[in-house]
Design a protein around this motif. Structure first.
Motif, mmCIF file in Angstrom:
data_model
loop_
_atom_site.group_PDB
_atom_site.id
_atom_site.type_symbol
_atom_site.label_atom_id
_atom_site.label_comp_id
_atom_site.label_asym_id
_atom_site.label_seq_id
_atom_site.Cartn_x
_atom_site.Cartn_y
_atom_site.Cartn_z
ATOM 1 N N PHE A 16 -101.550 50.988 -98.169
ATOM 2 C CA PHE A 16 -100.667 51.136 -97.019
ATOM 3 C C PHE A 16 -100.690 52.588 -96.540
ATOM 4 O O PHE A 16 -100.660 53.526 -97.353
ATOM 5 N N PHE B 162 -92.094 52.666 -99.998
ATOM 6 C CA PHE B 162 -92.852 51.851 -100.942
ATOM 7 C C PHE B 162 -92.541 52.293 -102.370
ATOM 8 O O PHE B 162 -92.278 53.468 -102.630
ATOM 9 N N VAL C 142 -92.714 53.474 -91.766
ATOM 10 C CA VAL C 142 -92.976 52.750 -93.010
ATOM 11 C C VAL C 142 -93.048 51.248 -92.789
ATOM 12 O O VAL C 142 -93.955 50.577 -93.291
ATOM 13 N N ARG C 143 -92.112 50.688 -92.011
ATOM 14 C CA ARG C 143 -92.068 49.234 -91.846
ATOM 15 C C ARG C 143 -93.212 48.714 -90.987
ATOM 16 O O ARG C 143 -93.470 47.509 -90.964
ATOM 17 N N GLN C 144 -93.887 49.594 -90.252
ATOM 18 C CA GLN C 144 -95.077 49.206 -89.488
ATOM 19 C C GLN C 144 -96.339 49.825 -90.093
ATOM 20 O O GLN C 144 -97.316 50.095 -89.403
ATOM 21 N N ALA C 145 -96.320 50.050 -91.398
ATOM 22 C CA ALA C 145 -97.433 50.722 -92.069
ATOM 23 C C ALA C 145 -98.734 49.951 -91.895
ATOM 24 O O ALA C 145 -98.753 48.716 -91.882
ATOM 25 N N LEU C 146 -99.806 50.698 -91.740
ATOM 26 C CA LEU C 146 -101.128 50.098 -91.645
ATOM 27 C C LEU C 146 -101.530 49.562 -93.014
ATOM 28 O O LEU C 146 -101.250 50.154 -94.047
ATOM 29 N N ASN C 147 -102.209 48.403 -92.983
ATOM 30 C CA ASN C 147 -102.637 47.765 -94.230
ATOM 31 C C ASN C 147 -104.116 47.389 -94.120
ATOM 32 O O ASN C 147 -104.464 46.209 -94.044
ATOM 33 N N GLN D 97 -95.191 48.225 -103.289
ATOM 34 C CA GLN D 97 -94.385 47.198 -102.646
ATOM 35 C C GLN D 97 -93.344 47.861 -101.764
ATOM 36 O O GLN D 97 -92.721 48.847 -102.163
ATOM 37 N N LEU D 98 -93.138 47.307 -100.557
ATOM 38 C CA LEU D 98 -92.139 47.839 -99.645
ATOM 39 C C LEU D 98 -90.749 47.451 -100.122
ATOM 40 O O LEU D 98 -90.428 46.270 -100.233
ATOM 41 N N SER E 99 -98.792 55.213 -93.793
ATOM 42 C CA SER E 99 -97.665 55.406 -92.884
ATOM 43 C C SER E 99 -97.299 56.878 -92.850
ATOM 44 O O SER E 99 -98.012 57.725 -93.398
#
Length: 398
Positions: free
Chosen positions: A171, A257, A160-165, A251-252, A173
């Protein structure tokens, strides 16, 4: 005279006698006997089950549906919390099953039709690719395909914290695909009403155009008209409602999210697996239906100057539908029933939620009966609709 009277009496007596040698009497007797045996066996099983449950002090009935569920559900189409009842939890499962089934039926029909037509293509490469897809997918169990698609998503996506955007607000993940959605507004309900009204108007326009063409021979652009109605009516309602543009952007927060909408890995896996698997069978149904249409129909259409696309759409497929619809109904039913495999990958469908419910309450008979009744109702609904459609497109002899 006396002889005739005696014969009449004997005939009357013979006609009123009960004899198994009479085919009609014998048929009625055996049917009544079979029904009686079925009723007796059913009564014995129900009585024996209720007696055993009573001896073991196991509660019966559906009163548990009003108790607090006390377990969470990962995704639902309606608001739900662990404080809600088992009945609402069961409703969540039914809606999740319907969501997968309806979307899967639409996507499998589109994909299966494309592949079925591609198998008959004059292009060697396209025909071989379609044939390879059908032969491979049809011979792999659907459960293994679900595991395959779920593994692709869970193993290839980042945490999750390195999710593609890739796009602002979107996002991707291991938790799924998060996308922005419009903020709740009354205009969306007005647009839905406008869309329904557009569909109704389009149906009347289509009927009018068909009657007009039969009377005058002049065609009417029903396709463009329908598109204009379906797009125009909701657009007018949107503009009249103030054209809101506010979005709920994900939003993370913490380990996940919040906000927006999400396509979970479980939903993606079950939907993709069922669509790809069922589409392979639908492709064969479509191919066989097209082949069943006499080649002379295609030659006649080409003689009239129709190109290949219009020939397929206006001449071949309408006739092939009469062969396609009956086996297509079976594939729709199979897809709906195969949705129960979602239990294996953790998607909260009807079977998964009912299984949790009966494990907590211990009322397995009621839980299984509800599952069976729900699938039976859905399947009968699909069958009734498809039978109606099959009769509607059937040739009427004069």
């Amino acid at each position: 005279m006396a002889s005739e009277t005696r014969d009449t009496v004997r005939g009357a007596q013979g006609g009123s006698s009960f004899s198994l040698s009479d085919p009609t009497v014998r048929a009625v007797f055996y049917q009544v006997l079979v029904v009686g045996i079925v009723v007796a066996v059913g009564w014995y099983l129900i009585h024996n089950t209720l007696d055993n449950l009573s001896r073991r002090s196991i509660a019966t009935g559906f009163g548990f549906l009003e108790r607090e569920a006390s377990f969470g559900i990962g995704e639902s189409l309606i608001d739900y919390s662990p404080r809600d009842t088992y009945g609402r939890a069961f409703l969540v499962g039914v809606l999740n099953t319907l969501k997968v089934s309806i979307i899967g039926i639409v996507l499998a029909t589109v994909l299966g039709t494309v592949v079925g037509v591609a198998r008959l293509s004059s292009n060697w490469l396209i025909a071989k690719i379609a044939s390879t897809y059908v032969e491979i997918v049809r011979n792999i169990p659907p459960l293994l395909q679900l595991f395959f698609w779920y593994a692709i998503v869970s193993d290839s996506m980042p945490p999750v914290r390195q999710a593609l955007n890739p796009i602002p607000g979107v996002f991707l993940s291991q938790r799924g695909l998060f996308v922005p959605v419009p903020v709740a507004d009354p205009v969306w309900g007005e647009m839905a009403f406008a869309l329904a009204l557009a569909v109704i108007v389009a149906i009347f326009v289509h009927r009018w155009a068909r009657t007009r063409q039969a009377r005058t021979g002049l065609p009417f652009p029903t396709g463009l008209t329908t598109l204009g109605l379906v797009v125009g009516f909701p657009l007018i309602a949107y503009i009249a409602g103030g054209a809101p543009t506010a979005l709920d952007v994900p939003q993370l927060q913490g380990f996940n999210f919040r906000g927006g909408a999400v396509i979970s890995p479980e939903f993606f896996a079950i939907l993709t697996g069922l669509t790809v698997y069922t589409a392979a069978f639908i492709a064969e149904v479509v191919r066989s239906g097209i082949v069943a249409v006499n080649w002379g129909q295609t030659e006649a259409a080409r003689a009239l100057g129709l190109n290949s696309g219009r020939t397929l759409r206006l001449v071949v497929l309408p006739q092939a539908l009469r062969v396609i619809v009956p086996p297509l109904t079976s594939q729709y039913l199979n897809l709906t029933k195969n949705s129960s495999l979602a239990l294996a990958i953790g998607y909260p469908d009807l079977v998964s939620i009912a299984n949790t419910t009966l494990n907590q309450t211990g009322q397995a008979i009621e839980g299984v009966a509800m599952i069976m009744g729900t699938y039976l109702t859905i399947s009968l609904g699909i069958s009734i609709f498809m039978n109606w459609y099959n009769k509607r497109i059937a040739l009427v002899e004069r």
